[in-house]
Design an enzyme around this catalytic site. Sequence first.
Site, PDB file in Angstrom:
ATOM      1  N   SER B 140      12.544   3.583   0.223  1.00 14.44           N
ATOM      2  CA  SER B 140      11.542   2.775  -0.478  1.00 14.44           C
ATOM      3  C   SER B 140      10.649   3.622  -1.384  1.00 14.44           C
ATOM      4  O   SER B 140       9.921   3.078  -2.189  1.00 14.44           O
ATOM      5  CB  SER B 140      10.670   2.030   0.544  1.00 14.44           C
ATOM      6  OG  SER B 140       9.883   2.924   1.278  1.00 14.44           O
ATOM      7  N   LYS B 177       4.055   5.165   2.037  1.00 16.36           N
ATOM      8  CA  LYS B 177       3.875   4.296   0.875  1.00 16.36           C
ATOM      9  C   LYS B 177       2.738   4.828   0.005  1.00 16.36           C
ATOM     10  O   LYS B 177       1.969   5.682   0.429  1.00 16.36           O
ATOM     11  CB  LYS B 177       3.517   2.866   1.320  1.00 16.36           C
ATOM     12  CG  LYS B 177       4.628   2.135   2.073  1.00 16.36           C
ATOM     13  CD  LYS B 177       5.752   1.704   1.158  1.00 16.36           C
ATOM     14  CE  LYS B 177       6.830   0.963   1.936  1.00 16.36           C
ATOM     15  NZ  LYS B 177       7.502   1.848   2.929  1.00 16.36           N
TER      16      LYS B 177
END
Lengths: 216, 216
Positions: B140, B177
Amino acid sequence: MDESQLSDRQRQVLEAIRRLKQENDMPPTLREIAEAVGLKSVASAKYQIDQLKNMGWLDQIDNVSRGISFSDQGSRHQQEQEAAAESNVHIGKFVRVPLVGRIAAGGPILAEQNIDEWMTLPESLVGKGDIFLLKVKGDSMIDAAICEDDMVAVRIQKTAENGDIVAALLDDSATVKTFKQRDGHTWLLPRNSNYEPILGDEAQIMGKVVAVLRSL
Amino acid sequence: MDESQLSDRQRQVLEAIRRLKQENDMPPTLREIAEAVGLKSVASAKYQIDQLKNMGWLDQIDNVSRGISFSDQGSRHQQEQEAAAESNVHIGKFVRVPLVGRIAAGGPILAEQNIDEWMTLPESLVGKGDIFLLKVKGDSMIDAAICEDDMVAVRIQKTAENGDIVAALLDDSATVKTFKQRDGHTWLLPRNSNYEPILGDEAQIMGKVVAVLRSL
DNA sequence: TAAATAAGCGAACAGATGTTCGAAACAGAT
DNA sequence: ATCTGTTTCGAACATCTGTTCGCTTATTTA
């Protein structure tokens, strides 16, 4: 900076500092050092400390109590000793690798004037072999998740296998590309659609990239 | 031995001692503590130290410079509060950091049973602070040049600034993230167009990613 | 042998550091 | 308002610590 240059007394002092620092959780005073190694005068301890300071083994903040610390070189030695001694915890070995700055074509890849600094890395990260570090210029390998200013660890070898990421010497500058041989030609492939493959028949392979390091 | 018994000033002093000790590799003097917490008199600092000593948080060797240390109880608390802050053993210019495997929600981020192995890294790579390593799962963050199986070095901190890459605890698993606060909400942004932003109001920030390590 | 260098010693000094004391400021309870 | 306990401050003091100096002793070198 070889340990053999140290006298018995100097070795004794370094070991005492290491031990006292570990025992008391803080660096020792000159008088504590003197007592530990059997010197009867504070001045004698300071004399030894000054010697080791001039030789680059110790750093010291002037006029600050307990201001003695191991220098880069000294702590590296300490570190390696402690790592070797501490066998109950698996630490592994270390490799001391040079960070190569300027690249000169023709000459040996590693030359003293090309080395900016040294770094000690765990062998578990870079593996065995002759390793050097190279700072990446440009974004031609961005799709291989190698960015500008990343450091790549390169294991020296003259050739490579298809798909390996290699460091190559091309036109007097080092470049990091994917290695590919096809139709009797050597290609250096960027991993960025904005760049074109480079015919690398004349390129000198410096080695294979075995690790990528990035500080944020 | 509850933290609620501590006044703001006392918490401030304990934190200052921990920080100064880590920065200078030795315990601070009373005057250094006084300056760090904004006390204008050495006696005030000593007063606070004496209080904490009587409460069992600190030990101190009388009449010895920099003789302040955390007591067993104090250290234990420090460990719980700072998520094993004391687990990182600083040796010279190196930092010994744990590689965290399993993540348990609720409990302290770092616990012995969660630590797979230890690695010693140069401070020049990961900087100062309390660091742990985390193995990246999934792709991701591929557009931030962070791949699956990369190791990220995370400096423990409870919050972050917009744009920082952070490690966060979300639904009993750790994730890496980009951190962003907007409209009173916290967002955790993937860097891969195949993934959607995650609302991170309930997420627990473990720390900021300060380095990326990849073995090829 | 004599000179030079390295290593150590003791004393004195200056600065850093921990300790003690009294007074003042502050907050909360009576 | 008064009292009480807590906290802070400034100053003085004692000790610890680093520094410097002159001198001695041992080792090496010319």
